[in-house]
Design a protein around this motif. Structure first.
Motif, short mmCIF file in Angstrom:
data_model
loop_
_atom_site.label_atom_id
_atom_site.label_comp_id
_atom_site.label_asym_id
_atom_site.label_seq_id
_atom_site.Cartn_x
_atom_site.Cartn_y
_atom_site.Cartn_z
N THR A 197 29.31 -12.29 -17.10
CA THR A 197 28.75 -13.59 -17.47
C THR A 197 29.28 -14.57 -16.44
OG1 THR A 197 29.09 -12.80 -19.74
CG2 THR A 197 28.44 -15.10 -19.48
N ALA A 198 28.58 -14.69 -15.32
CA ALA A 198 29.18 -15.34 -14.15
C ALA A 198 29.20 -16.87 -14.23
CB ALA A 198 28.44 -14.90 -12.88
N GLY A 224 19.48 -12.79 -16.78
CA GLY A 224 20.76 -12.16 -16.47
C GLY A 224 21.14 -11.15 -17.54
N MET A 231 18.34 -20.06 -23.57
CA MET A 231 18.70 -18.66 -23.30
C MET A 231 17.74 -17.70 -23.98
SD MET A 231 22.83 -18.66 -23.07
CE MET A 231 22.89 -16.99 -22.43
N GLY A 261 21.73 -19.12 -16.16
CA GLY A 261 22.85 -18.37 -15.57
C GLY A 261 22.94 -18.76 -14.11
N LYS A 319 29.18 -24.28 -26.97
CA LYS A 319 28.72 -25.52 -26.38
C LYS A 319 27.63 -26.08 -27.28
CE LYS A 319 26.20 -25.73 -22.73
NZ LYS A 319 26.14 -25.71 -21.28
N VAL A 362 24.40 -26.72 -27.13
CA VAL A 362 23.13 -26.01 -27.34
C VAL A 362 23.35 -24.67 -28.05
CG1 VAL A 362 21.76 -27.12 -25.54
CG2 VAL A 362 23.18 -25.15 -24.95
N SER A 404 23.91 -10.89 -19.34
CA SER A 404 24.53 -11.46 -20.53
C SER A 404 23.50 -12.25 -21.35
CB SER A 404 25.70 -12.36 -20.13
OG SER A 404 26.30 -12.92 -21.25
N THR A 405 22.62 -12.94 -20.65
CA THR A 405 21.58 -13.69 -21.36
C THR A 405 20.64 -12.73 -22.08
OG1 THR A 405 21.73 -15.42 -19.70
CG2 THR A 405 19.76 -15.42 -21.06
N TYR A 409 30.68 -17.39 -28.01
CA TYR A 409 29.98 -16.97 -26.80
C TYR A 409 30.29 -18.06 -25.77
CZ TYR A 409 26.42 -15.63 -23.49
OH TYR A 409 25.79 -15.24 -22.34
C1 LIG Z 1 22.81 -21.20 -26.11
C2 LIG Z 1 23.61 -21.23 -24.88
N1 LIG Z 1 24.81 -20.65 -24.86
C3 LIG Z 1 25.55 -20.65 -23.74
C4 LIG Z 1 25.11 -21.27 -22.62
C5 LIG Z 1 25.98 -21.28 -21.41
N2 LIG Z 1 25.58 -20.32 -20.42
C6 LIG Z 1 24.68 -20.62 -19.51
S1 LIG Z 1 24.40 -19.39 -18.47
C7 LIG Z 1 25.49 -18.39 -19.21
C8 LIG Z 1 25.83 -17.02 -18.73
C9 LIG Z 1 24.75 -16.26 -18.24
O1 LIG Z 1 25.21 -15.00 -17.86
P1 LIG Z 1 24.20 -13.98 -17.20
O2 LIG Z 1 22.92 -14.04 -17.93
O3 LIG Z 1 24.84 -12.66 -17.12
O4 LIG Z 1 23.94 -14.60 -15.76
P2 LIG Z 1 24.96 -14.82 -14.55
O5 LIG Z 1 25.50 -16.20 -14.68
O6 LIG Z 1 26.01 -13.77 -14.66
O7 LIG Z 1 24.14 -14.70 -13.33
C10 LIG Z 1 26.05 -19.05 -20.25
C11 LIG Z 1 27.08 -18.46 -21.08
C12 LIG Z 1 23.86 -21.90 -22.68
N3 LIG Z 1 23.34 -22.57 -21.64
N4 LIG Z 1 23.12 -21.85 -23.81
#
Ligand SMILES: Cc1ncc(C[n+]2csc(CCOP(=O)(O)OP(=O)(O)O)c2C)c(N)n1
Ligand code: SF4
Lengths: 535, 196
Positions: free
Chosen positions: A455-456, A423, A400, A381, A80, A82, A425-426, A27
């Motif tokens: 997933t921006a 978000g 998340m 996000g 990553k 976390v 993806s979250t 992910y």
């Molecule tokens: C457990 C975990 N995995 C991955 C991340 C990295 N991460 C932070 S925000 C995000 C994407 C969020 O996507 P979305 O919810 O669609 O929001 P957007 O950025 O598109 O507004 C990711 C992958 C994290 N912080 N924690």
């Protein structure tokens, strides 16, 4: 072979492809995302049909990689730091099941929290699970470790952790490739009970793991990555782990005046470390992350030889190292850091102009005004930037998925309205199970899934939520009348405010989905279209 | 030969393409390099930088030490100043002059340029204007790369090779515009150096 100019993350991907990997599972998460993206873009990987599609979260990724290993093939899972918290259950138990095909668990830590909530040091997880850890000091080692890591995992019969940090992951250097190794054939484990962790069987497996420890140490003792460099001045001995070795050598271009032990494979080889300790008067430990090795060597009562590092103030307790900090620790005359000219002001990151999250927050701030501050639980996000001016619209960002569940807990405590902002993806990463909790109790919360169809935050990867959000919410049990979709646009501002107000007052679970594509991915799609037309 | 270069700008301005071209050129010249970039959060309109280290000897650290950078190459004028503590006393600043104002408290232009001009080794480049003259405003970063070229110790052929490699797939026209931009940028710096 000609050198390739690769990021540390890309070097790992190329090393894994060349080392016979059949699939990568991940992910996205800074600074690990580029590993999987590289495999996705690699023609070689495509021709070898290497799996590289994104997983819904780190736990599903970890488990799928374990399943591929069960089937005899070499697999890598990336995340990553976390992310390993999310995958931890599968991770810890994979050490006990052991592997069939080589299994590499690549974890990218973010000391100094450039793009993260914390700076946890994944080496503790490796130690916790009692598996070997590889920690490259440079990009070539990153390549080599991914390449040889599968074989090491197969030899030692356990998953192997590959730990990197932001600096290595996001820095490019020339890489020399090795010859491609063919992928493994499909083959089941010899013992078909190996992966059944029923207590009676798990005890046997765990014993095997504990008893393998000397083998792991022996592997570290012989490892080409753990090197001893002798020097005449024995007043000090330096243990340099991973990338910190570079910061040391940056201060000694002609060679270090003190003996150095470079550690890039754990568990540390006890014999070699003991010999090293006897050789010198005092020790200095350089490690990127927590003072894990320093604490181990110094001991609780600090009765042995003096051990310097992050704990005794020789180096800062927090944050990433750099050549200046290490130079100072070595007693060099490092120039004082001058101030940045006063005229330079901060430039914090912000939501792009035209981003749909902006419109959602504009509406939310108006709709919630009458209830006062402190009602909005957000998530991770791009939309987390709603914490900063001009919106200052959110009150939490923890891990998340936590928006929905924290809102639920707050609603249980009596807070009304309790609003979650998450978000797309979250939501599919780890919001869905929390929604089920809320539905089970018909908790009075309003969930805003700010859907930008990607997933921006990590650069616009595919979102598993695409075309599924309403169905998922309905399937989980949200009343379809309270699943409301709207285009977040200033022309819909009043509509959106009204919609939010109505749902705040609905005594149950409601979901509002402001949906408009991220303008960055939209622009990229347009550019690619133009480019492909030209070709 | 050893060059430590900081490339700076604002997230979204595309500094990574400059860094990539120099990197390809350095590698092709048989030099060692490390090129550390910022990905992630700050790419959303925050301040971003890349550390580029090139040497005929082995390069250890991915990061540049304070007061050791030979060059700050900035595509935004205020961002050039942010990395001043890293610049060596005889290092150069090569910066684009067009401010990127995405914050409410962006400093006053006059004061900003007065601060920049305190630095003796300075090249100010109107990259946007020069890029337009070369054929497209998009080539601003390559104008900046050209302006940095005299300070890099990398041959022009190698930089041109880097440009072909990065832009090759976009067609010969785009390549030619960027080669023109490279040359035009170089001329700005050469004039400044000649006047010293
Ligand atoms: C457990 C975990 N995995 C991955 C991340 C990295 N991460 C932070 S925000 C995000 C994407 C969020 O996507 P979305 O919810 O669609 O929001 P957007 O950025 O598109 O507004 C990711 C992958 C994290 N912080 N924690
Ligand atoms: S990248 Fe997309 S989602 Fe993130 S702030 Fe920009 S427009 Fe919004």
């Amino acid at each position: 072979m000609k050198e390739l100019l690769l990021l540390g993350a890309e070097a790992i991907a190329q090393g894994a492809i060349d080392g016979g990997m059949s699939g990568v599972y991940a992910y996205p998460g800074t600074p690990s995302t580029e590993i999987t993206e590289y495999v996705q873009d690699s023609e070689l990987a495509q021709s070898k049909k290497i799996h590289s599609q994104w997983s819904a979260n780190e736990k599903t990724a970890m488990e799928a990689a374990l399943g591929m290993s069960y089937s005899g093939k070499r697999a890598m899972v990336c995340m990553k730091h976390v992310g390993l918290n999310v995958a931890a259950d599968a991770f810890m138990n994979s050490a006990i099941t052991g592997i069939n095909g080589g299994l590499l668990i690549t974890v990218a830590d973010d000391p100094s929290m450039h793009s993260s909530q914390n700076e946890q040091d994944s080496r503790y997880y490796g130690k916790f699970a009692q598996i070997p850890i590889l920690e490259p000091s440079n990009q070539q080692e990153a390549y080599d470790m991914a390449y040889f890591g599968f074989r090491l995992s197969e030899e030692l019969e356990v998953p192997v952790m590959l730990r990197i940090t932001t600096r290595l992951s996001h820095s490019r250097s020339g890489i020399v490739r090795k010859e491609e190794v063919p992928t493994n054939e499909l083959s089941l484990p010899k013992d078909l009970k190996q992966f059944i962790l029923l207590p009676s069987l798990a005890k046997k497996r765990y014993k095997k793991l504990v008893e393998a420890r000397p083998k792991f140490e022996e592997s570290s003792a012989k490892s080409q990555y753990n090197q001893f460099f002798d020097a005449p001045d024995k007043k000090l001995g330096i243990i340099a782990c991973g990338i910190s070795y570079n910061y040391l050598m940056e201060n000694y271009p002609g060679g270090c005046e003190y003996p150095v032990m470079k550690i890039c494979q754990y568990p540390m080889p006890r014999n070699r470390i003991s010999e090293f300790e006897e050789l010198v008067d005092e020790l200095l430990v350089l490690e990127e992350g927590y003072p894990m090795i320093e604490e181990l060597l110094a001991g609780y009562f600090r009765k042995g030889k003096k051990v310097h590092g992050r704990l005794d103030g020789t180096l800062p307790r927090m944050g990433e190292l750099n050549p200046d900090l290490v130079g100072k620790a070595l007693g060099f005359d490092v120039p004082e850091i001058e101030d940045v000219p006063e005229i330079v002001v901060g430039r914090p990151p912000s939501l792009c102009v035209g981003c749909g999250h902006r419109d959602a927050y504009s509406a939310l701030n108006v709709a919630i005004e009458q209830y006062g501050d402190g009602h909005v639980f957000a998530d991770i996000g791009c939309y987390t930037l709603g914490a900063l001016p001009p919106y200052e619209a959110i009150n939490s960002c923890v891990d998340m998925g936590a928006s929905i569940t924290m809102a639920k807990g707050a609603a249980d405590a009596g807070l009304h309205p309790a609003v979650a902002v998450i978000g797309d993806s979250t939501f599919t990463h780890s919001g869905m199970t929390g929604l089920l909790d809320a539905v089970s109790e018909n908790t009075n919360i309003t969930i805003i899934i700010s859907d930008n169809l990607t997933t921006a935050m990590t650069g616009g990867q595919h979102s598993a939520a695409e075309n599924r959000l309403e169905n998922i919410c309905e399937g989980i049990g949200v009343d379809p009348k309270h699943i409301r979709v709207i285009v977040p646009h200033h022309k819909n501002h009043d509509l959106m405010v009204e919609m939010m107000k109505e749902e705040f007052e609905y005594p149950g679970v409601s979901v509002i989905i402001p949906r408009r594509e991220c303008i960055q991915t939209l622009a990229r799609k347009k550019r690619n279209k133009v480019a492909s037309k030209r070709v | 030969m050893k060059k430590d270069i900081i490339i700076s700008g604002v997230g979204g301005q595309g500094i990574l393409s400059i860094s990539a071209i120099i990197g390809i050129a350095a590698l092709e010249s048989g030099l060692n390099l490390k090129q550390s970039e910022v990905h992630g959060m700050s790419q959303r309109g925050g301040d971003v930088q890349a550390n580029l280290r090139i040497s005929s000897d082995e390069v250890y650290s991915d990061l540049i030490s304070h007061k050791r950078a030979d060059l700050i190459l900035s595509v935004e004028p205020m961002e050039a100043l942010r990395y001043l503590p890293f610049l060596s006393p005889d290092g150069w600043i090569v910066t684009n002059i067009t401010p990127y104002k995405n914050i409410p408290n962006y400093p006053d232009d006059e004061a900003l340029f007065a601060e920049l001009k305190k630095h003796p080794n300075l090249v100010l480049v109107d990259a946007d204007k020069i890029a337009k003259e070369c054929g497209t405003a998009r080539a601003g970063n390559i104008v900046m790369l050209g302006a940095a070229a005299p300070f890099l110790d990398i041959s022009n052929e190698m930089l041109e090779f880097g440009i072909r490699k990065i832009f090759g797939r976009k067609g010969e026209d785009i390549v030619n515009i960027n080669l023109k931009a490279l040359k035009a940028g170089r001329e700005v710096s050469e004039k400044v150096i000649a006047g010293k």
